[in-house]
Design a protein around this motif. Sequence first.
Motif, PDB file in Angstrom:
ATOM      1  N   ILE A 102       0.860  -1.205   0.000  1.00  0.00           N
ATOM      2  CA  ILE A 102       0.000   0.000   0.000  1.00  0.00           C
ATOM      3  C   ILE A 102       0.885   1.240   0.000  1.00  0.00           C
ATOM      4  N   PHE A 103       1.930   1.177   0.833  1.00  0.00           N
ATOM      5  CA  PHE A 103       2.845   2.314   0.955  1.00  0.00           C
ATOM      6  C   PHE A 103       3.505   2.629  -0.391  1.00  0.00           C
ATOM      7  N   GLN A 104       4.004   1.555  -1.043  1.00  0.00           N
ATOM      8  CA  GLN A 104       4.721   1.745  -2.313  1.00  0.00           C
ATOM      9  C   GLN A 104       3.805   2.219  -3.427  1.00  0.00           C
ATOM     10  N   THR A 105       2.618   1.567  -3.518  1.00  0.00           N
ATOM     11  CA  THR A 105       1.743   1.893  -4.646  1.00  0.00           C
ATOM     12  C   THR A 105       0.923   3.153  -4.396  1.00  0.00           C
ATOM     13  N   GLY A 106       0.767   3.506  -3.106  1.00  0.00           N
ATOM     14  CA  GLY A 106      -0.066   4.665  -2.781  1.00  0.00           C
ATOM     15  C   GLY A 106      -1.526   4.403  -3.070  1.00  0.00           C
ATOM     16  N   SER A 107      -1.902   3.095  -3.130  1.00  0.00           N
ATOM     17  CA  SER A 107      -3.292   2.758  -3.443  1.00  0.00           C
ATOM     18  C   SER A 107      -3.907   1.960  -2.307  1.00  0.00           C
ATOM     19  N   PRO A 108      -5.226   2.107  -2.111  1.00  0.00           N
ATOM     20  CA  PRO A 108      -5.897   1.314  -1.082  1.00  0.00           C
ATOM     21  C   PRO A 108      -5.890  -0.159  -1.453  1.00  0.00           C
ATOM     22  N   CYS A 109      -6.180  -0.991  -0.462  1.00  0.00           N
ATOM     23  CA  CYS A 109      -6.155  -2.430  -0.707  1.00  0.00           C
ATOM     24  C   CYS A 109      -7.171  -3.108   0.195  1.00  0.00           C
ATOM     25  N   VAL A 110      -7.853  -4.143  -0.321  1.00  0.00           N
ATOM     26  CA  VAL A 110      -8.710  -4.949   0.551  1.00  0.00           C
ATOM     27  C   VAL A 110      -8.219  -6.386   0.498  1.00  0.00           C
ATOM     28  N   VAL A 111      -8.343  -7.065   1.618  1.00  0.00           N
ATOM     29  CA  VAL A 111      -7.957  -8.475   1.641  1.00  0.00           C
ATOM     30  C   VAL A 111      -9.169  -9.305   2.029  1.00  0.00           C
ATOM     31  N   PRO A 112      -9.645 -10.179   1.165  1.00  0.00           N
ATOM     32  CA  PRO A 112     -10.760 -11.056   1.517  1.00  0.00           C
ATOM     33  C   PRO A 112     -10.241 -12.151   2.440  1.00  0.00           C
ATOM     34  N   ASP A 113     -11.037 -12.547   3.412  1.00  0.00           N
ATOM     35  CA  ASP A 113     -10.505 -13.515   4.389  1.00  0.00           C
ATOM     36  C   ASP A 113     -10.400 -14.930   3.822  1.00  0.00           C
ATOM     37  N   ILE A 114     -11.091 -15.156   2.725  1.00  0.00           N
ATOM     38  CA  ILE A 114     -11.018 -16.510   2.188  1.00  0.00           C
ATOM     39  C   ILE A 114      -9.839 -16.667   1.232  1.00  0.00           C
ATOM     40  N   GLN A 115      -9.333 -15.577   0.814  1.00  0.00           N
ATOM     41  CA  GLN A 115      -8.218 -15.682  -0.121  1.00  0.00           C
ATOM     42  C   GLN A 115      -6.972 -15.115   0.528  1.00  0.00           C
ATOM     43  N   SER A 116      -5.858 -15.664   0.224  1.00  0.00           N
ATOM     44  CA  SER A 116      -4.641 -15.121   0.799  1.00  0.00           C
ATOM     45  C   SER A 116      -4.115 -13.952  -0.033  1.00  0.00           C
ATOM     46  N   GLU A 117      -4.453 -13.953  -1.288  1.00  0.00           N
ATOM     47  CA  GLU A 117      -3.941 -12.915  -2.196  1.00  0.00           C
ATOM     48  C   GLU A 117      -4.637 -11.577  -1.946  1.00  0.00           C
ATOM     49  N   PRO A 118      -3.900 -10.538  -1.583  1.00  0.00           N
ATOM     50  CA  PRO A 118      -4.557  -9.244  -1.412  1.00  0.00           C
ATOM     51  C   PRO A 118      -4.989  -8.660  -2.753  1.00  0.00           C
ATOM     52  N   PRO A 141      -3.360   4.365   2.075  1.00  0.00           N
ATOM     53  CA  PRO A 141      -2.108   5.065   2.348  1.00  0.00           C
ATOM     54  C   PRO A 141      -2.365   6.388   3.069  1.00  0.00           C
ATOM     55  N   VAL A 142      -1.423   6.795   3.920  1.00  0.00           N
ATOM     56  CA  VAL A 142      -1.467   8.140   4.503  1.00  0.00           C
ATOM     57  C   VAL A 142      -0.447   8.938   3.707  1.00  0.00           C
ATOM     58  N   GLN A 143      -0.910  10.000   3.072  1.00  0.00           N
ATOM     59  CA  GLN A 143       0.013  10.732   2.203  1.00  0.00           C
ATOM     60  C   GLN A 143       0.161  12.190   2.607  1.00  0.00           C
ATOM     61  N   VAL A 144       1.353  12.698   2.355  1.00  0.00           N
ATOM     62  CA  VAL A 144       1.618  14.114   2.595  1.00  0.00           C
ATOM     63  C   VAL A 144       2.223  14.664   1.314  1.00  0.00           C
ATOM     64  N   GLU A 145       1.605  15.653   0.794  1.00  0.00           N
ATOM     65  CA  GLU A 145       2.036  16.264  -0.470  1.00  0.00           C
ATOM     66  C   GLU A 145       2.308  15.220  -1.556  1.00  0.00           C
ATOM     67  N   GLY A 146       1.385  14.277  -1.677  1.00  0.00           N
ATOM     68  CA  GLY A 146       1.469  13.305  -2.760  1.00  0.00           C
ATOM     69  C   GLY A 146       2.384  12.124  -2.510  1.00  0.00           C
ATOM     70  N   SER A 147       3.131  12.118  -1.386  1.00  0.00           N
ATOM     71  CA  SER A 147       3.997  10.961  -1.114  1.00  0.00           C
ATOM     72  C   SER A 147       3.489  10.219   0.103  1.00  0.00           C
ATOM     73  N   SER A 148       3.659   8.899   0.066  1.00  0.00           N
ATOM     74  CA  SER A 148       3.203   8.092   1.197  1.00  0.00           C
ATOM     75  C   SER A 148       4.113   8.307   2.397  1.00  0.00           C
ATOM     76  N   VAL A 149       3.483   8.472   3.549  1.00  0.00           N
ATOM     77  CA  VAL A 149       4.265   8.553   4.792  1.00  0.00           C
ATOM     78  C   VAL A 149       3.823   7.451   5.753  1.00  0.00           C
ATOM     79  N   GLY A 150       2.763   6.726   5.404  1.00  0.00           N
ATOM     80  CA  GLY A 150       2.303   5.666   6.281  1.00  0.00           C
ATOM     81  C   GLY A 150       1.094   4.962   5.702  1.00  0.00           C
ATOM     82  N   VAL A 151       0.536   4.067   6.523  1.00  0.00           N
ATOM     83  CA  VAL A 151      -0.614   3.281   6.077  1.00  0.00           C
ATOM     84  C   VAL A 151      -1.598   3.145   7.246  1.00  0.00           C
ATOM     85  N   LEU A 152      -2.872   3.368   6.953  1.00  0.00           N
ATOM     86  CA  LEU A 152      -3.910   3.185   7.975  1.00  0.00           C
ATOM     87  C   LEU A 152      -4.685   1.932   7.607  1.00  0.00           C
ATOM     88  N   THR A 153      -4.756   0.975   8.517  1.00  0.00           N
ATOM     89  CA  THR A 153      -5.475  -0.258   8.197  1.00  0.00           C
ATOM     90  C   THR A 153      -6.522  -0.553   9.260  1.00  0.00           C
TER      91      THR A 153
END
Length: 540
Positions: A102-118, A141-153
């Motif tokens: 998430i941090f690298q791509t800067g995109s949200p992500c969901v993980v289904p519990d039945i599948q291991s693949e995010p 992702p938590v972003q500041v001025e367009g760059s990721s600084v963290g992830v909220l899950t």
Amino acid sequence: MSEDNKFIHMSGGVSSANCHVETLKIKALAEVCKLIGRAVHLDTALGRVLQVLHDILRMERVTLVLLDPGGRKLSIKSSYGLTVEEEQRGIYGLSEGICGQIFQTGSPCVVPDIQSEPLFLNRTGARKNIVKESVAFIGVPVQVEGSSVGVLTVDRLFGPEVSFEEDISFLGILATLIGQFLVLHHAINKKEEKLVEENKSLKAELHSRFSRHYIIGRSEAMQEVFWTIEKVAPSRATVLLLGESGTGKELVARAVHEASPRKDAPFIKVNCAALPENLLESELFGHDKGAFTGATAAKPGRFELADGGTIFLDEIGEMPLLLQAKLLRVLQERQFERIGGTRTLSVDIRIIAATNVDLQDSVDQGIFRSDLFYRLNVVPLTLPALRERRDDVPLLLEHFLRSSNKRNDKEIVLTANTLDFLMDYEWPGNVRELQNLIERLVILADDRIIRLDDLVGHMNQIPRLRREIARPVALIPNSTTIASGGSPSSLRDMECQEIETALRRNGWVQARAAKSLGLTQRQIGYRIKKFNLTRPEFAG
Ligand SMILES: Nc1ncnc2c1ncn2[C@@H]1O[C@H](COP(=O)(O)OP(=O)(O)OP(=O)(O)O)[C@@H](O)[C@H]1O
Ligand SMILES: [Mg+2]
């Protein structure tokens, strides 16, 4: 209309559930904004934000992962619902695991519990396949001025009535708020650092101009003292501090220690005049168990305790002759035995001694060993009496007045005349006397101004009034000088004339006269009585 929206509006029941969710969202956002607005400490504020998400939205597990200051890894900054161990384990490489992705791509992500693949939501086609009930984990992702600084899950957010897209958009808003908070916090920190730096350099400037090592003085005599302290501090040379009582010998001893490479090791003070001979011996050298009656346990002496640091032998002139011989050995060899002990102990100590008696005189009288005197007298430093450096008096008065005022929550000031008098005073008790006088006057003052006669009864020495008499100055600032005609014969006469003139000028109305002199009615009343002043028959 999108597939998801269709789903949301399928029935009235769902719609009212949705309404409820909206209310919760607004409530949570309002709480979070409030917390961020009031936040002072980053960690506590973030912890509370996550707590709100749990309390209002019933999220069981929430984590906020942030980029370390070094920029090399991600670690959990705050969490809710994680054990301490789980939290401590939460350190990831920048592209490790789902958080890393998430941090690298800067995109949200969901993980289904039945599948291991995010399922990363920037992947084309991924959205359509997600069944809401199967979602186990959502991260943005938590972003500041367009760059990721963290992830909220979070683990699952709202129920099936709300689309995962809405979950993500809501989390995205939270992540934006957190990002803004981080920026704000960073800016405040920077500003604070700058202020701290500025404060430090201002303090250093003040310090070097008028005082060093908390010793105040700008007189030439004190400049020499500062110079010697700095010269001698780096070495292990024994220092002998001489000077009258209250001139600052102990202050200087501490300053030498603080300016020396030993500053992080102990500074141990022993007052050689405070204990009888046998107790002083045991205090200095320590004793072994059973060394004398009452020695139920071994006890290290002050020399041992000062190992690596400095020992300050105050009032060395009072040390009994027998102990002087033992001290001489410590000075020469840095070795000694505890009382009742057989083991020879070696210590690395710097010795600073102080006295207000004339040691040469004591040597002549045979009460102080000459060999010890010469051993101690390696670097003698005589502290000047206050009357020998009168130009430091205003600085000291100002310093102690400020600290006494602060301590007592007052704003007392001295009149110019009081200052003049104190400048002329002999100060037999030196700086200590000055410090104590100011503290006493500040505590006792019932008026904001301290006048010359407030000093009466507080000085150790009868005030020398000669200069005051020769120089007729107003007793109280703003009042006129002595009335013309007839030169005043004493300070008392001057004051009496001053009061009488004020009364006359104000038609003998006490309140007005008091005001013109800056006195209270009680004070003028007291003076009128003291000088037995009465309104003349013919007065208007
Ligand atoms: N130059 C100075 N600047 C600020 N404070 C001072 C100065 N000199 C002395 N003082 C203060 O005055 C008080 C007395 O100082 P200190 O105890 O060092 O004197 P001393 O020479 O050891 O006196 P004594 O011989 O009576 O033990 C202390 O509270 C100390 O902080
Ligand atoms: Mg002292």
